[in-house]
Scaffold this motif. Structure first.
Motif: not given
Ligand code: GDP
Length: 300
Positions: A50-60
């Motif tokens: 979950t943290q990975e997905l949200v971080e990547r999404l935020r960054e993109r």
């Protein structure tokens, strides 16, 4: 895809819709990202993914600057897909070798849908033109052999069974032997999943595996997990993985849960692909797990 979407529970579809709704907010502020995290956690995706997905999404989202709902949907789709390890080989191997049938062992805790899955898998293989032998090596649950035999009669596969409370390994041995003698293409072995003690389970499954491998190479050990049990399924997965070399996961009862995120968690836990999913009690309710279609069914 339409069928998949219909079968995944409404609440599970709500996961995708919920995420899209959150992402379409005017401002993607801190609270919104937290809500997105909560939504994924509630679906049992697991803390780290979950943290990975949200971080990547935020960054993109940050890098892209602009963010129309359509763009966000594309990003979300890509990130969800990434979490599901799209590169895994998900084929169920049932290759008959020279003189021996393909052999698949089906393991898991009782009640997860092992016998049903074995029956459904037999149906798929028979429909594919293969001759199938079913081994009723779950000799501990009184009705399991009857249930498997009923499936066998339904789909056109012979069931090998032993005496009630008999030795599972001996049934497994006999079923592979019958497969060899009759020139069958595939032998599917339903096993007992009593988690009474780890050593008990280990002894039992180890013995089944050994007697099978004396006669034919084992193509697959499929672990059946009930998606509705959430994190408990992960605990089971861990125990079985210590006992036997799991080659694929079958996640059942995805039709009855909003916890579809467990797909992500369990693949991470075992490093093994989810190969099949159960979407109901009926004979046709076993589907190959296709990450792309799964994500599409979620976010529509
Ligand atoms: P076993 O003890 O692991 O062999 O479990 P069974 O195969 O007997 O299944 C337990 C119950 O779960 C039965 O009532 C099945 O019909 C049901 N079941 C199995 N797979 C699915 C599925 O994918 N969806 C739903 N809704 N029910 C399922």
């Amino acid at each position: 895809l339409v069928r998949l979407r219909a079968r995944l529970s409404r609440s599970q579809n709500a996961l995708g819709k919920g995420l899209l709704t959150l992402l379409s907010r005017e401002h993607l502020d801190e609270d919104t990202w937290e809500e997105i995290e909560d939504t994924l956690l509630t679906a049992d995706v697991g803390v780290q993914p979950t943290q990975e997905l949200v971080e990547r999404l935020r960054e993109r989202v940050r890098v892209l600057g602009t963010r129309t709902p359509d763009e966000l949907r594309v990003l979300l789709r890509e990130e969800l897909l990434q979490l599901l390890n799209p590169e895994f080989d998900r084929s169920v191997r049932t290759d008959a070798k020279e003189g021996t049938p393909g052999v698949v062992m089906v393991v898991g805790v009782n009640g997860t849908g092992k016998t049903t899955t074995t029956g459904k898998l037999a149906r798929v293989l028979v429909a594919d033109g293969k001759t199938v032998v079913l081994g009723a090596a779950d000799t501990f649950r009184a009705a399991a052999a009857d249930q498997l035999q009923t499936w066998g009669e339904r789909v056109g596969a012979h069931t090998v069974r032993g005496p009630e409370a008999g030795d599972p390994a001996s049934v497994a041995f006999d079923s592979v032997k019958e497969g060899i003698v009759t020139g069958a293409d595939v032998v599917l072995i339903d096993t007992a999943g009593r988690l009474h003690t780890k050593t008990g389970l280990m002894d039992e499954l180890g013995k089944v595996k050994r007697v099978v491998e004396k006669q034919a190479p084992l193509d697959e050990v499929l672990l059946v997990l009930d998606a509705t049990t959430g994190q408990n399924g992960l605990v089971q997965a861990r125990v079985f993985a210590e006992v036997v070399n799991i080659t694929g996961i079958v996640l059942t009862k995805l039709d009855g849960t909003a916890k579809g995120g467990i797909v992500v968690a369990v693949q991470r836990e075992l490093g093994v692909p989810v190969k099949l999913i159960g979407l109901g009690e009926g004979a046709d309710d076993l589907a190959p797990f296709e990450p792309g279609a799964f994500v599409d069914a979620l976010i529509g």
